[in-house]
Design a protein around this motif. Sequence first.
Motif, PDB file in Angstrom:
ATOM      1  N   PHE A 187      -5.616  -0.700   3.840  1.00  0.00           N
ATOM      2  CA  PHE A 187      -4.842   0.020   4.639  1.00  0.00           C
ATOM      3  C   PHE A 187      -5.821   0.760   5.768  1.00  0.00           C
ATOM      4  O   PHE A 187      -6.220   1.680   5.625  1.00  0.00           O
ATOM      5  CB  PHE A 187      -3.996   1.219   3.999  1.00  0.00           C
ATOM      6  N   SER A 240      -7.880   5.078  -5.020  1.00  0.00           N
ATOM      7  CA  SER A 240      -7.713   5.515  -3.541  1.00  0.00           C
ATOM      8  C   SER A 240      -9.042   5.500  -2.689  1.00  0.00           C
ATOM      9  O   SER A 240      -9.842   6.107  -3.655  1.00  0.00           O
ATOM     10  CB  SER A 240      -6.937   6.822  -3.611  1.00  0.00           C
ATOM     11  N   PHE A 269       1.234   5.144   1.406  1.00  0.00           N
ATOM     12  CA  PHE A 269       0.709   5.911   2.140  1.00  0.00           C
ATOM     13  C   PHE A 269       1.175   7.260   2.077  1.00  0.00           C
ATOM     14  O   PHE A 269       2.551   7.482   1.959  1.00  0.00           O
ATOM     15  CB  PHE A 269       0.605   5.544   3.682  1.00  0.00           C
ATOM     16  N   ALA A 302       0.813  -1.284   0.163  1.00  0.00           N
ATOM     17  CA  ALA A 302       0.095  -0.046  -0.110  1.00  0.00           C
ATOM     18  C   ALA A 302       0.715   1.060   0.109  1.00  0.00           C
ATOM     19  O   ALA A 302       2.004   1.155   0.460  1.00  0.00           O
ATOM     20  CB  ALA A 302      -0.769  -0.191   1.285  1.00  0.00           C
ATOM     21  N   GLU A 324      -3.068   2.635   9.737  1.00  0.00           N
ATOM     22  CA  GLU A 324      -2.514   3.897   9.240  1.00  0.00           C
ATOM     23  C   GLU A 324      -1.803   4.482  10.713  1.00  0.00           C
ATOM     24  O   GLU A 324      -0.891   5.136  10.722  1.00  0.00           O
ATOM     25  CB  GLU A 324      -3.486   4.844   8.906  1.00  0.00           C
ATOM     26  N   SER A 346      -4.365   7.425   1.455  1.00  0.00           N
ATOM     27  CA  SER A 346      -3.631   6.070   0.848  1.00  0.00           C
ATOM     28  C   SER A 346      -4.168   5.559  -0.463  1.00  0.00           C
ATOM     29  O   SER A 346      -5.079   6.230  -1.037  1.00  0.00           O
ATOM     30  CB  SER A 346      -4.168   5.019   1.886  1.00  0.00           C
TER      31      SER A 346
END
Length: 433
Positions: A245, A240, A203, A201, A250, A217
Amino acid sequence: MGGGGREHALAWKLAQSPRCAALWASPGNPGIAAVIAELNAQRDHAGGHGACIALDLADHAAVLGFCGAQEIGLIVVGPEAPLVDGLADSLRAGGFAVFGPSSAAAQLEGSKGFTKDLCARAGIPTADFVKASDAAAARQALAGFGLPVVIKADGLAAGKGVIIAESSAQAEAAIDDMFGGGFGSAGAAVVIEEFMEGEEASFFALTDGATIMPFGSAQDHKRVGDGDTGPNTGGMGAYSPASVFTPTLEAETLTRIIAPTVKALADAGTPYTGVLFAGLMLTSEGPKLIEYNCRFGDPECQVLMMRLESDLVEILLACAQDRLGAIVPPVFSPDPALTVVIAAKGYPGPPAKGGLIEGIAEAEADGARVFQAGTTLSAGGVLSASGGRILNVSASGETVRDARDKAYAAIGAVRYADGFWRHDIADRELKRT
Ligand code: AMP
Ligand code: GLY
């Protein structure tokens, strides 16, 4: 600064700000030129007229001279190369507000070894690694790793400097290739890494060196072919948010990865300012850092901009002026956004050049947006391909499936005979939901 799909998306969003009196781009592209023309028409009586201009970004004095003459209020640097080269340092020394890190802080992307050392010092979860600066040492280090093993050129290699070797012979060949100059100066040193398993992923977090502001993300599709096959590219599509995630992941990423990085760089006297783009592997032991980039992802930026509802000028200016802590956090639409990259046949190898592109207006008729990544416009108004990744066909929807249906329907309206694209962007997300 910049002229790809990422910069088109940034320009589109910056121009929506009431604070944007005029917009200049260097070198820009035909899509950005259209954004600027529209802004110029709206702002007829306000601060001057922007344009796309061909500055040499390596000539810092020329860039400074231009920015001074136009009284530029905010400079946003899109790509990594000028940042690693110290453009932000020169502009900041000239008194300008710049969104983007110093050369010292951009080493997070400029040198994989630099980042791995920082992770080791700060206890940031990442793959186990060994650095080597000659082929003999690198071959010797292989013995300490299982298979597959990951071999990385230390320096900037446009996303192509990573080899995942399935056998020792392949690993040794990669090492010889890197030290043999196959990756230019980027391969003067290598990092050998443990292979991590999990889902990837992306971020994003903005920081002014003190405050950290999460900025969404996304999930990229790095391989050129459907089903994640073929060689790595700069990215063939993204969506997105990445639902894999989760807010818990996070929070963990912010505490265990982002915050210690920002602190380590501040402690070293080289505070990071700009966007930190963390490439993460979501492993069974929690999120681990694959790599950092010192700028927005391309094409991840396009989907973030499709979702952003806040004033981008206000946010990036606050970041550039070290007052992120004083503004309200960004608001993103909960509606997912998705982008499909149309690339020129041959990409990521040498791409077909010059193919005619038509149908962008038709593609945008139902709310999709086409960001231009590698295009040129002739004096006669003919749009053609110039690059590897050519267009980013992007759409939002109530669900990922809606966004995807819209984006692929829009692709149907684009006429570009040399183009190809992946047909499975967000498949993984659809299977999940
Ligand atoms: P990077 O340029 O470092 O992001 O690497 C490109 C791609 O290689 C990543 O997106 C991953 O898919 C893969 N990769 C890099 N490092 C590792 C690792 N240590 N383990 C597994 N895959 C990796
Ligand atoms: N899409 C991956 C990158 O911008 O590095």
